[in-house]
Design a protein around this motif. Structure first.
Motif, PDB file in Angstrom:
ATOM      1  N   ILE A 147       0.443  -0.886  -0.223  1.00  0.00           N
ATOM      2  CA  ILE A 147       0.009  -0.256   0.290  1.00  0.00           C
ATOM      3  C   ILE A 147       1.170   1.279  -0.272  1.00  0.00           C
ATOM      4  CG2 ILE A 147      -0.436   0.347   2.812  1.00  0.00           C
ATOM      5  CD1 ILE A 147      -2.871   0.404  -0.109  1.00  0.00           C
ATOM      6  N   LYS A 159       5.054  -0.885   2.704  1.00  0.00           N
ATOM      7  CA  LYS A 159       4.080  -1.254   3.669  1.00  0.00           C
ATOM      8  C   LYS A 159       3.489  -1.990   2.823  1.00  0.00           C
ATOM      9  CE  LYS A 159       0.960   2.038   6.029  1.00  0.00           C
ATOM     10  NZ  LYS A 159       0.742   3.486   5.889  1.00  0.00           N
ATOM     11  N   ARG A 160       2.776  -3.608   4.127  1.00  0.00           N
ATOM     12  CA  ARG A 160       1.565  -4.045   3.626  1.00  0.00           C
ATOM     13  C   ARG A 160       1.046  -4.135   3.940  1.00  0.00           C
ATOM     14  NH1 ARG A 160       3.051  -9.555   5.806  1.00  0.00           N
ATOM     15  NH2 ARG A 160       1.252 -10.266   4.374  1.00  0.00           N
ATOM     16  N   GLU A 161      -0.214  -4.390   3.577  1.00  0.00           N
ATOM     17  CA  GLU A 161      -1.681  -3.873   4.304  1.00  0.00           C
ATOM     18  C   GLU A 161      -2.227  -5.927   4.745  1.00  0.00           C
ATOM     19  OE1 GLU A 161      -5.042  -2.318   2.233  1.00  0.00           O
ATOM     20  OE2 GLU A 161      -6.015  -4.017   2.965  1.00  0.00           O
ATOM     21  N   LEU A 162      -2.359  -6.059   6.513  1.00  0.00           N
ATOM     22  CA  LEU A 162      -2.835  -6.667   6.952  1.00  0.00           C
ATOM     23  C   LEU A 162      -4.611  -6.547   7.193  1.00  0.00           C
ATOM     24  CD1 LEU A 162       0.558  -6.970   9.846  1.00  0.00           C
ATOM     25  CD2 LEU A 162       0.612  -7.995   7.280  1.00  0.00           C
ATOM     26  N   GLU A 163      -4.946  -7.541   7.670  1.00  0.00           N
ATOM     27  CA  GLU A 163      -6.220  -7.535   7.540  1.00  0.00           C
ATOM     28  C   GLU A 163      -6.703  -6.789   9.102  1.00  0.00           C
ATOM     29  OE1 GLU A 163      -5.651 -11.674   8.151  1.00  0.00           O
ATOM     30  OE2 GLU A 163      -5.871 -11.920   6.795  1.00  0.00           O
ATOM     31  N   SER A 164      -8.313  -6.355   9.287  1.00  0.00           N
ATOM     32  CA  SER A 164      -8.728  -5.195   9.926  1.00  0.00           C
ATOM     33  C   SER A 164      -7.611  -3.933  10.315  1.00  0.00           C
ATOM     34  CB  SER A 164      -9.009  -5.348  10.699  1.00  0.00           C
ATOM     35  OG  SER A 164      -8.319  -7.347  11.481  1.00  0.00           O
ATOM     36  N   GLY A 165      -7.119  -3.094   9.207  1.00  0.00           N
ATOM     37  CA  GLY A 165      -6.295  -2.163  10.231  1.00  0.00           C
ATOM     38  C   GLY A 165      -5.339  -2.210  10.577  1.00  0.00           C
ATOM     39  N   TRP A 166      -4.461  -2.922  10.091  1.00  0.00           N
ATOM     40  CA  TRP A 166      -2.837  -4.243  10.970  1.00  0.00           C
ATOM     41  C   TRP A 166      -2.047  -2.807   9.283  1.00  0.00           C
ATOM     42  CZ3 TRP A 166      -1.590  -4.686  15.506  1.00  0.00           C
ATOM     43  CH2 TRP A 166      -2.105  -4.215  16.986  1.00  0.00           C
ATOM     44  N   PHE A 167      -1.468  -2.999   9.145  1.00  0.00           N
ATOM     45  CA  PHE A 167       0.174  -2.552   8.831  1.00  0.00           C
ATOM     46  C   PHE A 167       2.064  -3.193   9.294  1.00  0.00           C
ATOM     47  CE2 PHE A 167      -3.322   0.352   7.961  1.00  0.00           C
ATOM     48  CZ  PHE A 167      -3.045   0.267   6.786  1.00  0.00           C
ATOM     49  N   GLN A 168       2.539  -3.408   7.808  1.00  0.00           N
ATOM     50  CA  GLN A 168       3.973  -4.103   8.678  1.00  0.00           C
ATOM     51  C   GLN A 168       4.646  -4.071   7.242  1.00  0.00           C
ATOM     52  OE1 GLN A 168       4.321  -8.303   8.390  1.00  0.00           O
ATOM     53  NE2 GLN A 168       5.963  -8.395   9.768  1.00  0.00           N
ATOM     54  N   TRP A 169       5.668  -3.016   7.881  1.00  0.00           N
ATOM     55  CA  TRP A 169       6.641  -2.936   6.587  1.00  0.00           C
ATOM     56  C   TRP A 169       7.591  -3.827   6.462  1.00  0.00           C
ATOM     57  CZ3 TRP A 169       6.910   1.898   3.688  1.00  0.00           C
ATOM     58  CH2 TRP A 169       6.342   2.583   4.130  1.00  0.00           C
TER      59      TRP A 169
END
Lengths: 254, 323
Positions: A147, A159-169
């Motif tokens: 994203i 920046k990866r989109e995870l489920e329900s509003g969480w993210f991870q670089w």
């Protein structure tokens, strides 16, 4: 930097989708093929990276499919600013993601792309596997549902989109195959100059023949309705009266 | 043997993984074979403790400091090694964002097909068929697998975690993980949540939800007026957020909020599965769409086939007049 963007021709949202006489595929003659939505975001992301990195960067738009369905997709990519196109011709209806990815991997191997971008999934098959499969086959690092991207020398931070509003670089060393989430940017429209210039750009057509599929469609069918659905039709006034009755008397929400 | 892979979601087994456990128990019963459950990576002890409640033949843990934090490199290598060593016929997982991120790598490494986003299984006397939605949910297909092994991921609600049989594993095993630092090329940072500003749609009794069928940002105030007249919250499908017409916290679906209001009033939403998983639990679904083949009508209680740009203003007026 060399960036490939995988783009696919899929039936438009408005297209009528009917099962053909084989029972295993759709009647393509009544379908209008357009660029898969998330692929447009992938192309835009690649073009923006090329523009910011500069130098001898190149964006190559790649598609696979039948000549009749895909020609528009390549033209669209070139008109928006891709430098050249690769068309992997496959006239059979291949639905097995592994078989499709092998065709891409075989034909793209010698290109040695630094980055391969793809949309997160095609809206027709919805498997969401091709970009990652190709990455593994070509020994690249992989990430999905990007994203946001930041190129940093010989690596890309995503920046990866995870489920329900969480993210991870995640930081990936080149070469890297990344699937792009829709909404990452604002895809451009082709300019008139771009459309005119597209005709002079290099388009390389490669013949391909898929191996036998490990997973295949036994049949296609219209999904069964899970509920008893009350159909409401008629002119606007009739419809409004019926909806009012539902809201007021049946559901009692107004 | 069938193998279920559990995913950790911030200290608990991911809800999709619980459904995969129910699927695994059903597969083992239908195919008359053993069931193994794999706890992998992050906080593996938490997973193991919770999985000790589930009836299975074997509970396997695969742990290594190099996969203490998720990476596609690490997870795909370890799962590939487990599959090579144990030769399961089917590997069952939830169709989560993490599974989508690393399982295709396993498929390519081992040349085992990955059938993703399955909505139901027909066991078909021992040669299962997997159904999934295609062509933007307008059609479905039954997929047959011709290879000896397959990786499978299930859409939420394909199986129900209520059906999990408890009783614990017959035995436990620690898998000997072989990883070196060279295997992990990507660097992952900790997961984070963006500021949870905005609206809690999950608490709304009435939701008016808009899709690409509203055609233009200029038509949004018309939809907002209907919501105001009804006392409803406004929500949307993904494309509306992608186009910047509404903020992300208004989005319902797999990448947004999961809602179950008394009424979900859907305006111009086609009903792609990514959206439907976020709202199919609504008590009542009223949908307006001009395409009578729109998949949203498959789950709607009331299907209005018509032009929402004509219907909505008149409906709003009627509601306001009736007050």
């Amino acid at each position: 930097m060399k960036i490939a963007v995988l783009t696919k021709a899929i039936p438009s949202y408005e297209s009528s989708i009917r099962v053909d006489s084989s029972g295993k595929w759709i009647d393509e003659s009544v379908v209008n093929y357009v660029v898969n939505e998330s692929d447009s975001y992938a192309l835009e992301e690649a073009l923006q990276i090329k523009e910011s990195v500069g130098g001898e960067s190149e964006v190559v738009v790649v598609t696979l499919g039948s000549e009749a369905n895909t020609s528009k997709v390549i033209k669209d990519g070139l008109a928006k600013g891709a430098d050249r196109g690769i068309f992997i011709k496959n006239e059979s209806t291949t639905t097995d993601p592994l078989s499709i990815a092998k065709l891409f991997a075989e034909n793209l191997k010698s290109e040695n792309f630094d980055l391969i971008f793809s949309g997160l999934q095609s809206d027709d098959m919805g498997s969401g596997q091709t970009g990652v499969l190709i990455g593994e086959m070509l020994g690249m690092s992989t990430a999905t549902l990007a994203i946001e991207t930041q190129v940093e020398g010989d690596s890309i931070k995503v920046k990866r989109e995870l489920e329900s509003g969480w993210f991870q670089w995640v930081t990936l060393p080149f070469p890297s195959s990344i699937s792009i989430q829709s909404g990452i940017n604002e895809p451009r429209y082709p300019s008139l100059k771009g459309i005119m210039g597209a005709k002079r750009k290099e388009l390389n057509t490669l013949e391909s023949s898929p191996e036998s599929q490990n997973q295949s469609f036994l049949n296609l069918y219209v999904p069964k309705t899970e509920k008893v659905t009350e159909k409401i039709e008629g002119d606007t006034d009739t419809i409004v009266v019926k909806i009012m009755d539902i809201l007021k008397n049946k559901l009692k929400v107004i | 043997m069938v193998l279920v892979v559990l995913e950790n979601q911030r200290g608990n087994i991911h809800p999709f993984s619980l459904e995969a456990v129910a699927a695994g128990q059903k597969f083992a019963q239908e195919l008359n074979c053993e069931l193994s459950i794999l706890c992998i990576g992050e906080k593996v002890d938490e997973l193991r403790t919770q999985a000790q409640n589930f009836k299975s033949n074997k509970l396997i843990t695969a742990q290594n400091s190099l996969i203490d934090m998720y990476s596609a490199d690490g997870y795909s290598k370890v799962l590939s090694d487990v599959i090579s060593s144990m030769a399961p016929k089917y590997v069952l997982m939830g169709h989560s964002y993490m599974v989508r991120d690393f399982v295709p790598r396993v498929s390519a490494k081992l040349s085992i097909p990955f059938v993703s986003d399955i909505i139901s299984v027909d066991f078909n006397n021992g040669s299962p068929l997997f159904s999934k939605q295609v062509f933007n949910a307008k059609l479905a297909t039954n997929i047959e697998v011709s290879s000896n092994q397959a990786l499978l991921s299930f859409q939420s609600a394909a199986f129900s975690s209520d059906d999990i049989q408890e009783g614990g594993p017959d035995s436990e095993e620690v898998f000997d993980v072989q990883l070196t630092e060279q295997d992990i090329r990507t660097q992952s940072e900790p997961e984070f949540q963006e500021s949870a500003s905005g609206v809690d749609l999950t608490a709304a009794e009435l939701i008016v939800s808009v899709g690409r069928g509203v055609e233009s940002e200029d038509n949004l105030p018309t939809m907002q007026s209907l919501a105001d007249a009804m006392g409803a919250e406004v929500a949307s499908s993904r494309p509306v957020v992608d186009m910047g017409w509404l903020p992300p916290y208004r989005q319902v679906g797999s990448s947004g909020q999961v809602v179950s209001p008394k009424l979900y009033f859907s305006l111009g939403i086609s009903g792609a599965i990514q959206h439907v998983v976020g709202m199919k639990g609504s008590k009542n679904i009223l949908a307006i769409n001009k395409d009578e083949d729109a998949p949203i009508f498959e789950i709607a209680d009331y299907a209005v086939i018509g032009d929402l740009l004509e219907i909505v203003p008149k409906l709003t007026e009627e509601i306001n007049n009736s007050k």
